[in-house]
Scaffold this motif. Structure first.
Motif, mmCIF file in Angstrom:
data_model
loop_
_atom_site.group_PDB
_atom_site.id
_atom_site.type_symbol
_atom_site.label_atom_id
_atom_site.label_comp_id
_atom_site.label_asym_id
_atom_site.label_seq_id
_atom_site.Cartn_x
_atom_site.Cartn_y
_atom_site.Cartn_z
ATOM 1 N N SER A 40 0.971 -1.361 0.166
ATOM 2 C CA SER A 40 0.129 0.163 0.394
ATOM 3 C C SER A 40 0.676 0.790 -0.181
ATOM 4 C CB SER A 40 -0.743 0.572 1.248
ATOM 5 O OG SER A 40 -0.334 0.406 2.050
ATOM 6 N N LEU A 41 0.217 2.190 -0.631
ATOM 7 C CA LEU A 41 1.212 3.479 -0.424
ATOM 8 C C LEU A 41 0.239 4.199 1.144
ATOM 9 C CD1 LEU A 41 -0.161 4.905 -3.650
ATOM 10 C CD2 LEU A 41 2.061 4.088 -3.674
ATOM 11 N N ASP A 42 1.603 5.366 1.453
ATOM 12 C CA ASP A 42 0.489 6.099 2.638
ATOM 13 C C ASP A 42 -0.403 6.731 2.383
ATOM 14 O OD1 ASP A 42 1.079 6.698 5.073
ATOM 15 O OD2 ASP A 42 2.758 8.274 4.593
ATOM 16 N N ASP A 120 -1.693 13.823 -4.600
ATOM 17 C CA ASP A 120 -2.237 12.520 -4.600
ATOM 18 C C ASP A 120 -3.231 12.134 -4.508
ATOM 19 O OD1 ASP A 120 0.233 11.786 -5.946
ATOM 20 O OD2 ASP A 120 1.241 10.460 -5.052
ATOM 21 N N ARG A 121 -4.281 10.840 -4.748
ATOM 22 C CA ARG A 121 -5.465 10.555 -4.083
ATOM 23 C C ARG A 121 -5.014 9.886 -2.747
ATOM 24 N NH1 ARG A 121 -10.287 8.109 -7.465
ATOM 25 N NH2 ARG A 121 -11.259 8.469 -5.635
ATOM 26 N N ILE A 122 -5.753 10.050 -1.473
ATOM 27 C CA ILE A 122 -5.429 9.368 -0.215
ATOM 28 C C ILE A 122 -6.995 9.068 -0.199
ATOM 29 C CG2 ILE A 122 -3.669 10.478 0.438
ATOM 30 C CD1 ILE A 122 -5.317 12.817 2.370
ATOM 31 N N ILE A 153 -6.944 -3.553 2.354
ATOM 32 C CA ILE A 153 -8.324 -3.851 1.778
ATOM 33 C C ILE A 153 -8.043 -2.562 0.382
ATOM 34 C CG2 ILE A 153 -9.300 -3.937 3.177
ATOM 35 C CD1 ILE A 153 -9.884 -1.512 4.433
ATOM 36 N N SER A 154 -8.363 -2.881 -1.118
ATOM 37 C CA SER A 154 -8.232 -2.096 -2.173
ATOM 38 C C SER A 154 -9.057 -2.092 -2.878
ATOM 39 C CB SER A 154 -6.736 -1.882 -2.248
ATOM 40 O OG SER A 154 -6.524 -2.884 -2.814
ATOM 41 N N GLY A 166 -4.849 1.705 -1.313
ATOM 42 C CA GLY A 166 -5.156 0.989 0.054
ATOM 43 C C GLY A 166 -4.462 1.101 0.831
ATOM 44 N N VAL A 167 -4.745 0.030 2.297
ATOM 45 C CA VAL A 167 -4.535 0.069 3.295
ATOM 46 C C VAL A 167 -4.042 -1.307 4.034
ATOM 47 C CG1 VAL A 167 -5.849 0.990 5.913
ATOM 48 C CG2 VAL A 167 -6.753 2.132 3.647
#
Length: 178
Positions: A40-42, A120-122, A153-154, A166-167
């Motif tokens: 996942s990204l931050d 960026d989308r978060i 989850i993503s 994602g998370v």
């Protein structure tokens, strides 16, 4: 929309009392939500502790012996909570076992959110998300087992977004066979 996990958790709690005794097990877990991993990204707006409640049915006797499950995850600080369904499979490896799974969940946050600096989308990009997971566990008794668990989850870039933050959730869960 933020009421979906609470409603599903209430239904799941009621189901636990009315399903026949042939159901396999219930599980409860405590997770750190928003853990930074390579998957996942931050996600700047995700964090806190998530409490999970689930119900795993007896294996469907096929070549794979998959176990359907219901899951609800409630975030304690108001970040993404979710509820859904999935399948898992237990692989015994001596004193421990491995339990991979995959599901679909509905999360309670919507709307496009952008990082104020990078733009960026978060947000999670979709209300409907994939939920792959894997757990390493051990039986404490015939009725009780303990698992170290990772869940992600993503939307896997399949729904309305080129970006897929994602998370990741990492925690422990206790399983009780009925």
């Amino acid at each position: 929309m933020r009421q979906i996990p609470a409603i599903v958790a209430s239904i799941l709690g009621g189901v636990l009392f009315i399903l026949p005794a042939r159901a396999n097990e219930v599980f409860i877990g405590v997770y750190d939500q928003g853990v930074d991993t390579p998957f996942s990204l931050d996600v700047a707006d995700q964090g806190g502790v998530a409490m999970q409640l689930g119900y795993r049915f007896d294996p469907i006797e096929t070549v794979l012996d998959i176990e359907p499950y219901l899951i609800a995850s409630i975030n304690t600080v108001g970040d993404a909570s979710f509820a859904g369904i999935g399948i898992s499979r237990r692989f015994d490896l001596g004193p421990v076992y491995l339990r991979p799974g995959v599901g679909f969940v509905i999360q309670d946050q919507s709307g496009e959110q952008l990082d104020p600096i990078t733009q960026d989308r978060i947000d999670l990009g979709s209300q409907v998300l994939f939920e792959p997971e894997i757990a390493l566990g051990t039986d404490l008794s015939e009725q009780v087992s303990l698992e170290a668990s990772w869940s992600h989850i993503s939307h896997a870039r399949l729904f309305n977004s080129e970006q897929n933050p994602g998370v990741d959730l990492i925690g422990i869960r206790l399983n009780l066979k009925l």
